[in-house]
Design a protein around this motif. Structure first.
Motif, PDB file in Angstrom:
ATOM      1  N   THR A 222       0.828  -1.211   0.000  1.00  0.00           N
ATOM      2  CA  THR A 222       0.000   0.000   0.000  1.00  0.00           C
ATOM      3  C   THR A 222       0.861   1.260   0.000  1.00  0.00           C
ATOM      4  N   ILE A 223       1.855   1.286   0.867  1.00  0.00           N
ATOM      5  CA  ILE A 223       2.729   2.459   0.950  1.00  0.00           C
ATOM      6  C   ILE A 223       3.542   2.606  -0.330  1.00  0.00           C
ATOM      7  N   PHE A 224       4.060   1.500  -0.849  1.00  0.00           N
ATOM      8  CA  PHE A 224       4.869   1.543  -2.063  1.00  0.00           C
ATOM      9  C   PHE A 224       4.064   2.089  -3.238  1.00  0.00           C
ATOM     10  N   ILE A 225       2.878   1.536  -3.470  1.00  0.00           N
ATOM     11  CA  ILE A 225       2.115   1.909  -4.665  1.00  0.00           C
ATOM     12  C   ILE A 225       1.556   3.327  -4.553  1.00  0.00           C
ATOM     13  N   ASN A 226       1.423   3.841  -3.329  1.00  0.00           N
ATOM     14  CA  ASN A 226       0.966   5.222  -3.147  1.00  0.00           C
ATOM     15  C   ASN A 226       2.122   6.216  -3.173  1.00  0.00           C
TER      16      ASN A 226
ATOM     17  N   GLU B  25       7.314  -2.817 -10.844  1.00  0.00           N
ATOM     18  CA  GLU B  25       8.309  -2.911  -9.776  1.00  0.00           C
ATOM     19  C   GLU B  25       7.716  -3.571  -8.534  1.00  0.00           C
ATOM     20  N   LEU B  26       6.500  -3.169  -8.190  1.00  0.00           N
ATOM     21  CA  LEU B  26       5.849  -3.770  -7.030  1.00  0.00           C
ATOM     22  C   LEU B  26       5.600  -5.256  -7.265  1.00  0.00           C
ATOM     23  N   ALA B  27       5.168  -5.597  -8.461  1.00  0.00           N
ATOM     24  CA  ALA B  27       4.932  -7.004  -8.790  1.00  0.00           C
ATOM     25  C   ALA B  27       6.210  -7.819  -8.602  1.00  0.00           C
TER      26      ALA B  27
ATOM     27  N   SER C 210      -6.530   3.935   0.731  1.00  0.00           N
ATOM     28  CA  SER C 210      -5.487   4.953   0.806  1.00  0.00           C
ATOM     29  C   SER C 210      -4.662   4.730   2.076  1.00  0.00           C
ATOM     30  N   ILE C 211      -3.503   5.344   2.142  1.00  0.00           N
ATOM     31  CA  ILE C 211      -2.658   5.230   3.332  1.00  0.00           C
ATOM     32  C   ILE C 211      -3.413   5.748   4.553  1.00  0.00           C
ATOM     33  N   GLU C 212      -4.188   6.812   4.379  1.00  0.00           N
ATOM     34  CA  GLU C 212      -4.946   7.364   5.495  1.00  0.00           C
ATOM     35  C   GLU C 212      -5.952   6.348   6.017  1.00  0.00           C
ATOM     36  N   ASP C 213      -6.600   5.597   5.100  1.00  0.00           N
ATOM     37  CA  ASP C 213      -7.545   4.559   5.517  1.00  0.00           C
ATOM     38  C   ASP C 213      -6.830   3.453   6.288  1.00  0.00           C
ATOM     39  N   VAL C 214      -5.643   3.098   5.840  1.00  0.00           N
ATOM     40  CA  VAL C 214      -4.864   2.053   6.523  1.00  0.00           C
ATOM     41  C   VAL C 214      -4.503   2.523   7.927  1.00  0.00           C
TER      42      VAL C 214
END
Length: 110
Positions: free
Chosen positions: A65-69, A77-79, A98-102
């Motif tokens: 989540t943090i990486f893709i945001n 790259e994430l894959a 979103s990061i905020e939701d996490v």
């Protein structure tokens, strides 16, 4: 694993409580500037411990989540980092919070 990380972080802060961290420690993992930008000390270090109940699975999703945001992040790259196909990552991103939701979800767990 998290217990060992927390002990390592505490020892690091204890060791360098009265002096700046050596530059060589501020590379790699610390490249995100946790130690420098947050000015970690004995009073604030507990805020950065990882809850020992955290599963590897949830940590992996948090990383994704943090990486893709992050600015400039590429799905391919994430894959590669996650050992998944690009199409699998695309499906994951569609469901991504979103990061905020996490962070809100994490705070509700406390």
């Amino acid at each position: 694993m998290w217990k060992e990380y927390n002990l390592w972080l505490k020892d690091l802060v204890d060791k360098y409580a009265d002096k700046p961290l050596p530059k060589k420690l501020c590379k790699g993992y610390f490249d995100h500037k946790l130690v420098i930008s947050k000015n970690l000390n004995k009073e604030t270090i507990a805020n950065y411990y990882i809850d020992e109940r955290t599963t590897f699975y949830s940590a992996r999703h948090t990383f994704a989540t943090i990486f893709i945001n992050s600015e400039g992040a590429k799905t391919a790259e994430l894959a590669q980092l996650m050992g998944r196909s690009v199409s699998g990552i695309d499906r994951y991103i569609k469901e991504l919070m979103s990061i905020e939701d996490v962070l809100k979800a994490r705070d509700k767990m406390k």
